[in-house]
Design a protein around this motif. Sequence first.
Motif, PDB file in Angstrom:
ATOM      1  N   VAL A  29      -5.649   2.126   0.661  1.00 45.84           N
ATOM      2  CA  VAL A  29      -4.925   3.012  -0.261  1.00 45.84           C
ATOM      3  C   VAL A  29      -5.353   4.461  -0.053  1.00 45.84           C
ATOM      4  O   VAL A  29      -4.520   5.379  -0.057  1.00 45.84           O
ATOM      5  CB  VAL A  29      -5.174   2.571  -1.723  1.00 45.84           C
ATOM      6  CG1 VAL A  29      -4.592   3.595  -2.699  1.00 45.84           C
ATOM      7  CG2 VAL A  29      -4.566   1.196  -1.975  1.00 45.84           C
TER       8      VAL A  29
ATOM      9  N   THR B  85      -7.918  -1.201  -7.447  1.00 42.01           N
ATOM     10  CA  THR B  85      -7.732  -2.180  -6.378  1.00 42.01           C
ATOM     11  C   THR B  85      -8.693  -3.342  -6.588  1.00 42.01           C
ATOM     12  O   THR B  85      -9.647  -3.240  -7.352  1.00 42.01           O
ATOM     13  CB  THR B  85      -7.974  -1.553  -4.999  1.00 42.01           C
ATOM     14  OG1 THR B  85      -9.315  -1.075  -4.936  1.00 42.01           O
ATOM     15  CG2 THR B  85      -7.027  -0.386  -4.753  1.00 42.01           C
TER      16      THR B  85
ATOM     17  N   TRP C  57      -9.292  -3.030   0.470  1.00 44.95           N
ATOM     18  CA  TRP C  57      -7.960  -2.635   0.003  1.00 44.95           C
ATOM     19  C   TRP C  57      -7.992  -1.184  -0.493  1.00 44.95           C
ATOM     20  O   TRP C  57      -7.051  -0.420  -0.268  1.00 44.95           O
ATOM     21  CB  TRP C  57      -7.523  -3.568  -1.117  1.00 44.95           C
ATOM     22  CG  TRP C  57      -6.055  -3.547  -1.387  1.00 44.95           C
ATOM     23  CD1 TRP C  57      -5.418  -2.819  -2.355  1.00 44.95           C
ATOM     24  CD2 TRP C  57      -5.035  -4.265  -0.699  1.00 44.95           C
ATOM     25  NE1 TRP C  57      -4.083  -3.050  -2.313  1.00 44.95           N
ATOM     26  CE2 TRP C  57      -3.798  -3.941  -1.312  1.00 44.95           C
ATOM     27  CE3 TRP C  57      -5.046  -5.158   0.370  1.00 44.95           C
ATOM     28  CZ2 TRP C  57      -2.590  -4.461  -0.885  1.00 44.95           C
ATOM     29  CZ3 TRP C  57      -3.824  -5.691   0.790  1.00 44.95           C
ATOM     30  CH2 TRP C  57      -2.627  -5.349   0.176  1.00 44.95           C
ATOM     31  N   MET C  58      -9.079  -0.807  -1.154  1.00 47.44           N
ATOM     32  CA  MET C  58      -9.229   0.564  -1.627  1.00 47.44           C
ATOM     33  C   MET C  58      -9.177   1.544  -0.459  1.00 47.44           C
ATOM     34  O   MET C  58      -8.531   2.596  -0.542  1.00 47.44           O
ATOM     35  CB  MET C  58     -10.556   0.723  -2.377  1.00 47.44           C
ATOM     36  CG  MET C  58     -10.854   2.137  -2.864  1.00 47.44           C
ATOM     37  SD  MET C  58     -12.495   2.267  -3.598  1.00 47.44           S
ATOM     38  CE  MET C  58     -13.533   1.997  -2.165  1.00 47.44           C
TER      39      MET C  58
ATOM     40  N   VAL D 286       0.837  -1.199   0.000  1.00 49.72           N
ATOM     41  CA  VAL D 286       0.000   0.000   0.000  1.00 49.72           C
ATOM     42  C   VAL D 286       0.873   1.250   0.000  1.00 49.72           C
ATOM     43  O   VAL D 286       0.609   2.215  -0.722  1.00 49.72           O
ATOM     44  CB  VAL D 286      -0.957  -0.013   1.210  1.00 49.72           C
ATOM     45  CG1 VAL D 286      -1.666   1.324   1.342  1.00 49.72           C
ATOM     46  CG2 VAL D 286      -1.972  -1.131   1.067  1.00 49.72           C
TER      47      VAL D 286
END
Length: 510
Positions: free
Chosen positions: A339, A330, A335-336, A306
């Motif tokens: 980030v 992503t 996970w987004m 990341v």
Amino acid sequence: MAIELTPTPEAVLVEGAVGCGKTTRLVERAAALLEGGAAPSDLLVLAATPDAARMLAARLEAACGAAVEATCVREVALGLLATEGGRAFSDRAGRLVTPVEMGFIMEDMKTCGLKNRRLKEMLKFFYRSWTELVEDADGNADWLLAGEEADVHGLLKGILDFTGGILEPELSALAVRYLLADGEALAGAQRAHVLVDDYQMLSRASQHVANLLARDSIAVAADPAAVVEVFDSYPYGEGVGEFTQANADCERIVLTESHACGAAAHAASRLREDAAPGAPEITGVGDAPATDSFTARESADPAAEVAAVAEAVEAALGAGCAPEDVYVLTFHPAWMRQVLRALAARDIAAAAPVEGRLSVGDYRDLDRCAPARLLAALDLAADPANALAWRSWCGFGDYLANSAAFADMRAGAAAEGAGLVALLEEASAAAPAEGFPNTGIGRIVDAYRAGRELVASVQGLEGDGLLDALGGGPGPHIGEGGAVGQIVAEAAPGAPGQSVGGVGCQVQGR
């Protein structure tokens, strides 16, 4: 497949892989049509997704110097079925069922007695069949097996007729049948020239809508190797072949030179070979090697990965890259979010897309489904005759969403020829002041009376005043204090123009 594709006097197929310039050819064709004397209103451009339509509209205006309508088949079909004639033809309210409302329809469907897995598989079969136009122009359903299959299909159609909603997989099919049945509606909806991008990503029914709308010419851009479900259910890659068969004199333009990087051109060529053996090989302009286009970064753990993404974005911005040209893709919403936090720590703002489904809570528990109740209340405030919203509103707070009582009401509606809202009003008027405690119809009557009182209390209000009235005060309301405002803040979409429906984020800058 009972309905065949409608031919068009002039047809053009632009075929090619990613980056080969298919969309550019459509834009050039639109500009040529305008230069040849066509008016902007003579053109209709259809894209596979709303985002693609917005981007295409901007390209068309820049190239043509005029605003040309670019939209999706779904919007066109909804517009047709929302007209007075469309509503009369379909017996529906001309709007799509939302994911929240679909939960209540599923509870009503479970009254058929099938196990959930069997029911869901059968529904998928119905949905795909609708998109592929297995019913004829009159909607005859002789494609169903007598007995269980026909009974479940009849139940689903009965529920949709009772609530007035339209499921996305049946939308374009209904629009096709409406246009075939009403020549005046078809003539009013047609444009002289229709252009369709990513034709293979549309369902068969949506492809038919596009062809019906074209009076003089139609041009479609397609990549048979890129059949992906991004917006339409059950995209129909075979439609490219049907298009050329229906239009015997179709002009076919095959693009084989990709303007993407060499690696992307090579990957596209492999995909096309798998999808259509013997298809022309895709070559890259300048044949740029993959090492000039891609950089691979190896990380020891997720946190380091990341951080590496955030570092790469920061480096790109520092090198002068425009924020709107930086996208981070992503594989998962969680996970987004990581980030986004990493970018924020570096003072880099990013616009995240709206996720596909809002967190609306558990409709079985009134204290845990305030977001869903708010959505239903807003629908009712806008249209107190919204049958689908009343079905949802009167199902909150019950483990089975009062599905058994609604099954009885549907039977009564069929016998009396009355709609859901009329039956609710009739039941409320006939019930004593204390209702019918501890019964399904009693729960429905109580909910309807509370909803009617709430709707009456907010008539004429809008904006913050409407939200304040829904969120507190005397009488029925949703939530306490600032709860409604918080729900709206969490449910509100992002800034206009941002991507919707994907997993990723767009950098906005510092």
